[in-house]
Design a protein around this motif. Structure first.
Motif, short mmCIF file in Angstrom:
data_model
loop_
_atom_site.label_atom_id
_atom_site.label_comp_id
_atom_site.label_asym_id
_atom_site.label_seq_id
_atom_site.Cartn_x
_atom_site.Cartn_y
_atom_site.Cartn_z
N ASP A 145 0.83 -1.21 0.00
CA ASP A 145 0.00 0.00 0.00
C ASP A 145 0.86 1.26 0.00
N GLU A 146 1.95 1.22 0.77
CA GLU A 146 2.85 2.37 0.82
C GLU A 146 3.46 2.62 -0.55
N TRP A 147 3.89 1.55 -1.21
CA TRP A 147 4.49 1.73 -2.53
C TRP A 147 3.48 2.29 -3.52
N ARG A 148 2.23 1.84 -3.40
CA ARG A 148 1.21 2.36 -4.34
C ARG A 148 1.03 3.86 -4.15
N VAL A 149 0.97 4.27 -2.88
CA VAL A 149 0.81 5.71 -2.62
C VAL A 149 2.02 6.47 -3.16
N VAL A 150 3.21 5.94 -2.92
CA VAL A 150 4.42 6.61 -3.41
C VAL A 150 4.39 6.73 -4.93
N SER A 151 3.95 5.68 -5.61
CA SER A 151 4.00 5.72 -7.06
C SER A 151 2.96 6.68 -7.65
N LEU A 152 1.90 6.95 -6.88
CA LEU A 152 0.87 7.86 -7.39
C LEU A 152 1.09 9.31 -6.95
N ALA A 153 1.95 9.51 -5.97
CA ALA A 153 2.16 10.87 -5.44
C ALA A 153 2.90 11.73 -6.45
N GLY A 154 2.69 13.03 -6.38
CA GLY A 154 3.37 13.94 -7.30
C GLY A 154 2.37 14.90 -7.89
N PRO A 155 2.79 15.65 -8.90
CA PRO A 155 1.92 16.71 -9.42
C PRO A 155 0.67 16.20 -10.14
N ARG A 156 0.65 14.92 -10.54
CA ARG A 156 -0.50 14.45 -11.32
C ARG A 156 -1.73 14.22 -10.46
N ASN A 157 -1.54 13.79 -9.21
CA ASN A 157 -2.70 13.40 -8.41
C ASN A 157 -2.78 14.15 -7.09
N THR A 158 -4.01 14.47 -6.71
CA THR A 158 -4.22 14.98 -5.36
C THR A 158 -4.31 13.76 -4.43
N VAL A 159 -4.29 14.01 -3.13
CA VAL A 159 -4.39 12.90 -2.19
C VAL A 159 -5.71 12.16 -2.39
N ARG A 160 -6.77 12.91 -2.69
CA ARG A 160 -8.06 12.25 -2.91
C ARG A 160 -8.00 11.34 -4.13
N GLU A 161 -7.33 11.81 -5.18
CA GLU A 161 -7.20 10.97 -6.38
C GLU A 161 -6.35 9.73 -6.09
N ILE A 162 -5.34 9.90 -5.27
CA ILE A 162 -4.52 8.73 -4.90
C ILE A 162 -5.40 7.72 -4.17
N SER A 163 -6.23 8.23 -3.28
CA SER A 163 -7.09 7.33 -2.52
C SER A 163 -8.01 6.54 -3.45
N ASN A 164 -8.57 7.22 -4.46
CA ASN A 164 -9.45 6.53 -5.41
C ASN A 164 -8.68 5.52 -6.25
N GLN A 165 -7.54 5.96 -6.78
CA GLN A 165 -6.83 5.08 -7.71
C GLN A 165 -6.19 3.89 -7.00
N ALA A 166 -5.78 4.08 -5.77
CA ALA A 166 -5.12 2.98 -5.06
C ALA A 166 -6.16 2.13 -4.33
N ASP A 167 -7.43 2.55 -4.44
CA ASP A 167 -8.51 1.81 -3.80
C ASP A 167 -8.28 1.68 -2.28
N LEU A 168 -7.91 2.80 -1.70
CA LEU A 168 -7.71 2.84 -0.25
C LEU A 168 -8.70 3.86 0.32
N SER A 169 -9.16 3.64 1.53
CA SER A 169 -10.08 4.59 2.13
C SER A 169 -9.35 5.88 2.45
N GLU A 170 -10.09 6.95 2.67
CA GLU A 170 -9.46 8.23 2.97
C GLU A 170 -8.58 8.13 4.22
N ASP A 171 -9.08 7.41 5.22
CA ASP A 171 -8.28 7.30 6.44
C ASP A 171 -7.03 6.46 6.23
N GLN A 172 -7.15 5.43 5.39
CA GLN A 172 -5.96 4.62 5.10
C GLN A 172 -4.89 5.46 4.40
#
Ligand SMILES: Nc1nc2c(ncn2[C@@H]2O[C@H](COP(=O)(O)OP(=O)(O)OP(=O)(O)O)[C@@H](O)[C@H]2O)c(=O)[nH]1
Ligand SMILES: [Mg+2]
Lengths: 178, 276
Positions: free
Chosen positions: B191-218
């Motif tokens: 899960d950590e790697w997925r967040v790292v790979s999605l982080a950056g200028p392309r995605n907001t945290v909310r978009e990361i949450s959707n794309q990585a299929d993780l809840s907002e709290d996760q």
């Protein structure tokens, strides 16, 4: 006659009033009120509105130094005070980690909203167990581009050095603009 | 010069990050509500962790890690002339009960188990004594603190701290300088790697949450850990390239402008203050 101003801000009891008092040529015009239940026995007064000090530079230039009140009334005051300021001094109490959270909020606000040059000051470096400027930089996530300076606000040379460092920072920011 | 504080004001995670980034050596003593912990560091790496005054011998550590049976442990201890780890390790190797890597992995697991317990404490005080290091004859294993912080954040109870650190999910994240090389050396969960790979200028945290299929709290929890380990931070408005012009105008409008004096004014100020 031209007037310019600088603003000293920071958490409760960081030494803002002391800092201005040390450098001002007039008695600091401040609105102190006795603390009814001081958390710190040495601290009997707190600033409720703002401090105000003065330094005559030459025949037609005066520097005014304003201090914001501590006690979390910062949010609405800082905008008013920072408008049109040359630069800001953010004082930290290096022996009070319980004020770091508030210090971070202040710093975050500046990073997001203020186009004003500023320096961060690790005050009370004379006290035992003071956190060093470099540790404070990491603890408060202060970017490398911002100076974190050691200081003892009761010592005139130390306060002078902070003001000079802020002025050098202002000069550098002018180089960046042009 | 000791560093003192209260966990409520400056959390164990923040302290570990400070030790890691400033590459400190020394002893961190934490006095929790009903138990204490002692952590030892060298050059910003965790070397040893003990909770509740425990001082396990190597045989006990390996037994707890499931790498040694009770009978093997007893046999080795009977042969040893002291409870020093070095002698025990030598006896274990000679008896063929454990390999060098078993020992290292067992000690590492023991250190991690102890340090993770500290993440669950939200009240207590700490003292860090720089350059004081004493672990008797215990075997130590250097553990990367960024790995500890990211994994340990999963165990934090306080959801409040995540919300405080990341109140708004519609922000972009940015890697801190040097994060890339540090990340490559880390051990992290999927899960950590997925967040790292999605982080950056392309995605907001909310978009990361959707794309990585993780809840907002996760996502908040994971991002919090990465932020605490100084790998990521929330991007400032000017660090987000594709902010629309109306966004930018709104942000500009909210900004407070300083006074733009002439260079001559500043040099006069400098000259006068130097003379004071
Ligand atoms: N040892 C030491 N004490 C200091 C220093 N600076 C300030 N103090 C003391 O710290 C206490 C608080 O200082 P103030 O100047 O009142 O702090 P402040 O930031 O104006 O406080 P508020 O207006 O209440 O927010 C006073 O007792 C000062 O004498 C310093 O550099 N070293
Ligand atoms: Mg004051």
């Amino acid at each position: 006659m031209q007037n310019v101003k600088m603003v000293v801000t920071g958490p409760f009891s960081a030494g803002k009033t002391q800092f201005i008092h040390t450098i001002s040529e007039i008695d600091v015009v401040s609105t102190e009120r006795r603390l009814s239940h001081p958390a710190d026995p040495d601290k009997s007064q707190t600033t409720v509105a703002m401090d105000f000090g003065r330094l005559t530079i030459d025949d037609d230039l005066i520097l005014y130094i304003f201090g914001t009140p501590g006690q979390r009334r910062f949010d609405f005051m800082w905008r008013i005070l920072s408008q049109g300021t040359l630069g800001l001094v953010v004082l930290l109490d290096s022996v009070r980690p319980d004020t770091f959270r508030e210090a971070r909020e202040i710093l975050n606000t500046f990073q997001t909203y203020a186009d004003v040059p500023y320096v961060v000051v690790a005050n009370k470096q004379d006290l035992p167990d003071a956190w060093s400027p470099e540790d404070l930089r990491v603890a408060l996530r202060i970017p490398r581009a911002i100076k974190v300076l050691p200081c003892v606000a009761t010592d005139r040379e130390s306060v002078k050095e902070v003001l000079l460092q802020l002025l050098y920072t202002i000069l550098e920011s002018m180089d960046g603009d042009s | 010069m000791a560093l003192r504080g209260n966990l409520r004001d400056f959390s164990a995670t923040q302290m570990l990050n400070l030790i890691s980034v400033a590459r400190k050596s020394g002893t961190l003593d934490i006095e929790g509500v009903d138990t204490q912990a002692r952590l030892l560091f060298n050059q910003g790496k965790l070397l040893y962790a003990a909770v509740g005054g425990q001082d396990y011998r190597l045989t006990e550590v390996l037994q707890r890690a499931g790498k040694l049976t009770e009978a093997q442990s007893r046999a080795i201890e009977a042969q040893a002339s002291s409870s020093g780890d070095r002698e025990l390790a030598w006896l274990l190797l000679r008896a063929g009960y454990a390999s060098r890597s078993d020992i290292i992995r067992g000690v590492r697991a023991h250190i991690l188990r102890n340090v993770f317990r500290v993440f669950e404490w939200s009240a207590g005080t700490f003292v860090f004594e720089p350059n004081r290091l004493s672990f008797g004859d215990r075997i130590t294993v250097p553990v990367d603190l960024a790995t500890v912080i990211v994994a340990g954040s999963r165990r934090l109870r306080e959801a409040d701290s995540f919300r405080e650190e990341l109140p708004n999910l519609d922000v972009h994240l940015r890697f801190t300088r040097g994060a890339g090389s540090r990340l490559r050396k880390m051990r992290m969960g999927l899960d950590e790697w997925r967040v790292v790979s999605l982080a950056g200028p392309r995605n907001t945290v909310r978009e990361i949450s959707n794309q990585a299929d993780l809840s907002e709290d996760q996502v908040r929890r994971i991002v919090y850990g990465l932020m605490q380990a100084d790998l990521l931070h929330v991007a400032l408005p000017e660090e987000v390239p594709e902010a629309t012009s109306s966004d930018r105008r709104r942000k500009e409008g909210a900004r407070v402008r300083g006074q733009r004096p002439s260079r001559n004014v500043i040099t006069r100020l400098i000259d006068r203050i130097r003379q004071l």
